[in-house]
Design an enzyme around this catalytic site. Sequence first.
Site, PDB file in Angstrom:
ATOM      1  N   LYS A  26      72.938  22.275  37.390  1.00  0.00           N
ATOM      2  CA  LYS A  26      73.294  19.790  37.474  1.00  0.00           C
ATOM      3  C   LYS A  26      73.804  20.467  35.173  1.00  0.00           C
ATOM      4  CE  LYS A  26      70.974  18.073  41.035  1.00  0.00           C
ATOM      5  NZ  LYS A  26      72.139  18.338  41.743  1.00  0.00           N
ATOM      6  N   ASN A  68      78.344  16.900  38.324  1.00  0.00           N
ATOM      7  CA  ASN A  68      76.616  16.670  37.931  1.00  0.00           C
ATOM      8  C   ASN A  68      76.210  17.539  36.402  1.00  0.00           C
ATOM      9  OD1 ASN A  68      75.575  14.848  39.927  1.00  0.00           O
ATOM     10  ND2 ASN A  68      75.110  16.668  40.900  1.00  0.00           N
ATOM     11  N   ASP A 107      60.405  15.863  40.205  1.00  0.00           N
ATOM     12  CA  ASP A 107      61.636  16.574  40.182  1.00  0.00           C
ATOM     13  C   ASP A 107      62.136  15.961  39.015  1.00  0.00           C
ATOM     14  OD1 ASP A 107      64.412  17.144  40.811  1.00  0.00           O
ATOM     15  OD2 ASP A 107      64.125  18.216  43.149  1.00  0.00           O
ATOM     16  N   GLU A 128      61.100  11.540  41.517  1.00  0.00           N
ATOM     17  CA  GLU A 128      62.256  11.791  40.677  1.00  0.00           C
ATOM     18  C   GLU A 128      61.747  11.628  39.917  1.00  0.00           C
ATOM     19  OE1 GLU A 128      65.754  12.102  42.298  1.00  0.00           O
ATOM     20  OE2 GLU A 128      65.119  12.034  44.381  1.00  0.00           O
ATOM     21  N   SER A 158      68.673  10.079  42.226  1.00  0.00           N
ATOM     22  CA  SER A 158      69.661  11.033  41.829  1.00  0.00           C
ATOM     23  C   SER A 158      71.133  10.112  42.099  1.00  0.00           C
ATOM     24  CB  SER A 158      70.099  11.786  43.336  1.00  0.00           C
ATOM     25  OG  SER A 158      69.442  11.938  43.938  1.00  0.00           O
ATOM     26  N   HIS A 170      68.171  15.382  37.561  1.00  0.00           N
ATOM     27  CA  HIS A 170      68.873  14.447  36.829  1.00  0.00           C
ATOM     28  C   HIS A 170      68.832  14.463  35.625  1.00  0.00           C
ATOM     29  CE1 HIS A 170      71.869  14.307  40.430  1.00  0.00           C
ATOM     30  NE2 HIS A 170      70.866  14.835  41.281  1.00  0.00           N
ATOM     31  N   HIS A 224      65.120  12.438  46.467  1.00  0.00           N
ATOM     32  CA  HIS A 224      66.399  13.426  47.855  1.00  0.00           C
ATOM     33  C   HIS A 224      65.342  13.764  48.695  1.00  0.00           C
ATOM     34  CE1 HIS A 224      68.758  16.712  47.246  1.00  0.00           C
ATOM     35  NE2 HIS A 224      69.710  16.119  47.002  1.00  0.00           N
TER      36      HIS A 224
HETATM   37  C1  LIG Z   1      67.138  15.260  42.909  1.00  0.00           C
HETATM   38  C2  LIG Z   1      66.905  16.726  43.630  1.00  0.00           C
HETATM   39  N1  LIG Z   1      66.540  17.836  43.891  1.00  0.00           N
HETATM   40  C3  LIG Z   1      67.258  18.677  44.478  1.00  0.00           C
HETATM   41  C4  LIG Z   1      68.462  19.348  44.097  1.00  0.00           C
HETATM   42  C5  LIG Z   1      68.997  20.084  44.784  1.00  0.00           C
HETATM   43  O1  LIG Z   1      69.177  21.063  43.485  1.00  0.00           O
HETATM   44  P1  LIG Z   1      70.260  22.247  43.513  1.00  0.00           P
HETATM   45  O2  LIG Z   1      71.554  21.521  43.782  1.00  0.00           O
HETATM   46  O3  LIG Z   1      69.909  23.345  43.139  1.00  0.00           O
HETATM   47  O4  LIG Z   1      70.110  22.747  44.968  1.00  0.00           O
HETATM   48  C6  LIG Z   1      69.521  17.771  43.702  1.00  0.00           C
HETATM   49  C7  LIG Z   1      70.399  18.071  44.186  1.00  0.00           C
HETATM   50  O5  LIG Z   1      70.944  17.184  44.103  1.00  0.00           O
HETATM   51  C8  LIG Z   1      68.898  16.156  43.205  1.00  0.00           C
HETATM   52  O6  LIG Z   1      69.920  15.353  44.244  1.00  0.00           O
END
Ligand SMILES: Cc1ncc(COP(=O)(O)O)c(C=O)c1O
Length: 393
Positions: A241, A59, A218, A189, A193, A221, A145
């Site tokens: 990411k 990522n 969120d 989101e 993801s 990505h 997520h």
């Molecule tokens: C949409 C989403 N939110 C949060 C996270 C978590 O982020 P972090 O890897 O910084 O804990 C991810 C990670 O894969 C994600 O895809």
Amino acid sequence: MAPRIGTVESRMHSLDAFAAAKLATLDAGNLRRRLIPTTRTSPAHVQRGDQTLISFSCNDYLGLAQDPRVKAAAISAIEHYGAGAGASRLVTGDHPLLGRLEARLARVKGTDAALVFGSGYLANIGVIPALVGAGDLVLLDELSHACMVSGARLSGARILTFAHNDIDQLAALLAAERGDSARALVLTERVFSMDGDQAPLPALLAIAQTYDAWTLVDDAHGLGVVTPDVHAPLELGTLSKALGGLGGYLCASAPVIELLKSRARSFVYATGLPPASAAAALAALDILEVEPERSARPLALARRFTTALGLAPAQSAIVPIHVGEATQALALSAALAEQGMLVVAIRPPTVPAGTARLRVAFSAAHDEADVDALVQALQHIGAVDAPSLEVAG
Ligand SMILES: Cc1ncc(COP(=O)(O)O)c(C=O)c1O
């Protein structure tokens, strides 16, 4: 001799038996996760055993994890300030670099303020329960997520799920259910993801506002890869990411951020982010500002890929190739590895049952030849139809 009840042996025995039974269930569905030692040898390549693979499974969308400027900033911060923060930021871990990073993130997102967490996961499980609780309502896109689901469950609020990106269903749920709850929070989101598509945020925010529901987006990505059409009042994300490092954040109004400093448990009761992570993120944000062409690359490469395969145009750096069953996704991923490509199989419960897939993630570190090689490898192993070997120019 059977272990006696109450002894350490008997407790270990039932514990291990529990774990073994759970593992057997996972194995039966091809759902056991395995750690495979993997070293990233360049922004686009990894080493696994004696194989060097082009990675389409990171990522690190802008190739910044290995950027000399980002690395130099982190190394310098470690040399000046040490490896760790030493304590929660509310105790002694509030290094000034964290404040600088927060001011910078707030500027990027157009909010008054921001708060940095140890990771995006920690941000979600801290922010959501700090804002809603028992008697409140959470409305969650069904493909959100896992950490948003965890945050929603931890909050104790009533959780209603709406079909993916289904604004009409969200509106209907709000119309029917909003009245009974003191507060309502919509979770979605910007870029999903595992699907790579985008939420219809302008319409979603308008509906949420009509019902005085707050919206948390969120942007894990999206940041650095897609240009936002609108900002939500709660913009959450990760530094891990496109920014290439580690950490999470929430950007919001000053009173919300101030409240979270006292109420987000994963902020209050966790060690602060190491200064080196803040320095790396600041350096990465500098690069985003001065090299917009870098941010345009992942989506351009993803579009080259979707065009070549006759798929719907990519909306982000992520393109799923739907396979169906976990066994098949694993087999295709292994076949791609033999062709020198790392494309990880994504299985339930990360995605709904029956929707296992190959998840392809493009990076500014790839070049066009990498994309074309992947197209050909996918066609060669029969993972996709071969409508044409012509790749968009
Ligand atoms: C949409 C989403 N939110 C949060 C996270 C978590 O982020 P972090 O890897 O910084 O804990 C991810 C990670 O894969 C994600 O895809």
